[in-house]
Write an enzyme that holds these catalytic residues in place. Structure first.
Site, PDB file in Angstrom:
ATOM      1  N   TRP A 165       0.836  -1.223   0.000  1.00  0.00           N
ATOM      2  CA  TRP A 165       0.000   0.000   0.000  1.00  0.00           C
ATOM      3  C   TRP A 165       0.854   1.251   0.000  1.00  0.00           C
ATOM      4  CZ3 TRP A 165      -4.009  -1.654  -1.961  1.00  0.00           C
ATOM      5  CH2 TRP A 165      -4.630  -2.834  -1.553  1.00  0.00           C
ATOM      6  N   ASP A 166       1.995   1.186   0.700  1.00  0.00           N
ATOM      7  CA  ASP A 166       2.929   2.315   0.638  1.00  0.00           C
ATOM      8  C   ASP A 166       3.398   2.558  -0.793  1.00  0.00           C
ATOM      9  OD1 ASP A 166       3.077   3.115   3.313  1.00  0.00           O
ATOM     10  OD2 ASP A 166       4.666   1.688   3.787  1.00  0.00           O
ATOM     11  N   LEU A 167       3.698   1.471  -1.499  1.00  0.00           N
ATOM     12  CA  LEU A 167       4.185   1.601  -2.867  1.00  0.00           C
ATOM     13  C   LEU A 167       3.098   2.211  -3.759  1.00  0.00           C
ATOM     14  CD1 LEU A 167       5.921  -1.899  -3.228  1.00  0.00           C
ATOM     15  CD2 LEU A 167       7.025   0.280  -2.691  1.00  0.00           C
TER      16      LEU A 167
END
Lengths: 413, 413
Positions: free
Chosen positions: B163-165
């Site tokens: 999700w960070d990516l």
């Protein structure tokens, strides 16, 4: 249709996750995105999950807000129609996004003869030109080897097509960067990326390539622990599982304070000669830290834990099933402005997300449903390809294109 | 410095994965990205993995090609320097990217007083303003519940901060879309997104919200199987594990042909009354299909499997550890044009990735190393903030800023 990209037109020839997601994201930012497909629909037309009607929820999710044109591309006239659609005039048109590798009529060299300033973004499998999917790229790079419970012997694959998602969003920024360059210089170009390169580069960005080379490290599995600092899952007295984070100094100190484990943590630090203010020490001592914290969680129902953690402004969450998240978490429904309860033909009513970002210069665009295959064939042939009514009628009659009802389906399709 | 975004200037105030990745991606596309930090470095300065020297490989990976300025923001003059850096003149400057929520001097309302056409992109944790990280968002949405071996009882977290990516790359496209809007209208704006909304929206895009609502489905774990069609891992005679894909009709037919299992698959179809040309039938019968295929793989070394599958142009891959991928796969080293073997100070030499996409209008920019903290403090204060040498010297002397050597470190820092 409004949105931050209003006026931009993108033509998409695609299937599956990454490029449909890219086109859908551009559409949700206001671009006019035209997806073309074969008369019988794309390779992803029936991808699971399905609605009770049998229609693909996956397709409906990844093609929201696009226009659909269905064309028989095995026919030379069909190929010419797609060429004309891709290369149609318009200052903000002439953008083509694809993961279909078609040599000849649909490559950049040929298409750019029809429109010199074409921007074409192509996502391929790998640099050798082999097909790759998320499910093959991920094992090849080693992520399943570091995923899963510590005592599990064997790789554990992602349930989420993470690389497809990343690659799709990189296609979005590639379109925008190349179109920006065209706005400034007038020049089009071809942008190429591969799913495997996206994943390989990301591994490098996260420091994992350097780790493997410099430390010779074979990083093992670490279950649900947060890598490199402290974060762990705990089961509360009511059986609910929570994830708690002690990544920053503030989070760590807060976690120790709320759980009243200062004295035990001090003893652990003294016994091991380590400073728990160092995130690496917390990582290496995570099993001992977890053993200290576990009884505290086991003695309290999750509601008590939640209240204490929220009050202390700690970073934590509960574990849910997808079904619980969808039915219990207001962030996944119309209480959240990014979602709209939408009734869709052959699907039903459920919360549908728009673009996750809010652009203050514009009102939020509510999500629009995905089209039925061929829903916009006629209007695209007229508005974009520039055919007159007689020409369009002949294409339908000859079965080279089809509309949403499928009645005019080419007999050979 | 060249690149598709040459001339654009972005100021970044950030920590951890998403926003540093966004700034790094913009830098690798040619933007001048200035990351500012506290005198002692950001919250992510020591994030694992570490090099043998103790320097963070994670930080070095996510901050490549940026310029670094280190400022004491607890001092009013330090805050003013950052304000001036963010809002410095320049047609292609005035873009601010952050995941730090600082009310008052660093919010959009205040900063845009200094530069009306400021573009500011802010990534937050969730819409309630709570901190969230990949490790908390993911369990809350149910992904760990559907991840892992079928016989494993309990959630399995991602090893990859997916999700960070995704959020990071959505920050990139948000910057580009808002800057495009400014190029056309002259107007700046604030763009806000949250990590949890990015994940929640993506769940919807993939059809998982519709599935939960309409089918009431609690999707279980399915090990390493490809969801919704056919794809499975197999162990070959030499113990090597491979992933094979039968998602499209072509892949499925090819898999059956290469393994010579036509007759057995026909028998399975007759016995169950199902049509294996239907991807949903393959998914539901995956255990039986796997039982038919397993002996074929168990009887052949992986090299034989690889040659046969490549010859038939099937979609497959081998499972590796990260270390094996890095040391054995030429796609993760300088044989691949996106990688450059780079010797970096306090780190060592290893293959470093540039941007995954190739833009045909420009030469590929080789990756540049991450800066040492404060490496560009002096030049940024001069070139961007517009201070003269005397003013800069006084700031160093008073410890309000620091350079790369740290010699002028503020005693209170």
């Amino acid at each position: 249709m409004t949105g931050i990209l209003q006026g931009m037109r993108v033509v998409e020839g695609s299937a599956f996750v990454a490029v449909p997601l890219a086109g859908m994201t551009l559409a949700q930012m206001g671009a006019d995105v035209i997806r073309f497909d074969r008369l019988q629909g794309g390779l992803d037309a029936g991808r699971w999950p399905l609605a009770p009607s049998g229609r693909s929820l996956f397709w409906a999710g990844l093609n929201k807000g696009k226009r659909s044109i269905a064309v028989d591309m095995s026919h030379p006239e069909g190929r010419e129609l797609i060429t004309r659609t891709i290369t149609a005039p318009g200052k903000d048109a002439g953008v083509f996004l694809t993961n279909l590798r078609v040599r000849g009529w649909m490559d950049y060299e040929t298409l750019s003869c029809h429109r010199k300033d074409l921007v074409m973004v192509t996502l391929l499998g790998d640099r050798q030109g082999r097909p790759q999917v998320d499910y093959t790229v991920n094992p090849a790079l080693g992520i399943p080897d570091i995923t899963g419970p510590e005592d599990h012997d064997g790789p554990v694959a992602n349930a989420l097509p993470a690389w497809d998602l990343v690659a799709g969003h990189m296609c979005v920024s590639s379109v925008l960067a190349a179109e920006r360059h065209r706005l400034r210089t007038g020049a089009g170009q071809e942008v190429t990326l591969t799913l495997k390169d996206v994943a390989a580069a990301t591994l490098g960005h996260l420091g994992m390539i350097g780790d493997a080379v410099l430390n010779g490290a074979v990083r093992g599995k670490s279950g649900n622990a947060l890598y490199g600092a402290y974060g762990q899952d705990f089961v509360c007295a009511d059986g609910q599982r929570v994830m708690v984070i002690g990544l920053t100094a503030r989070q760590w100190t807060g976690l120790v304070q709320v759980t009243g484990t200062e004295a035990e943590m001090d003893r652990l630090a003294r016994r091991t000669g380590r400073d728990l203010a160092d995130e690496g020490a917390r990582w290496e001592l995570r099993a001992q830290i977890t053993a200290i914290l576990r009884p505290w969680f086991a003695a309290r129902p999750s509601k008590v834990v939640a209240d204490l953690f929220d009050e202390a402004k700690l970073t934590w969450s509960q574990f849910r099933t997808v079904h619980e998240a969808v039915t219990q978490d207001p962030d996944l429904g119309p209480d959240n402005p990014i979602f709209t309860d939408l009734a869709q033909e052959q699907l039903g009513r459920f919360p549908v997300p728009g673009h996750a970002a809010s652009f203050s210069a514009l009102e939020r665009d509510p999500p629009r449903a995905a089209p039925v295959l061929g829903a916009h064939t006629e209007e695209i042939l007229s508005d974009v390809t520039g055919l007159d009514d007689t020409e369009i009628a002949r294409l339908f009659d000859r079965g080279i294109v089809r509309g949403p009802d499928g009645a005019k389906l080419h007999s050979a399709a």
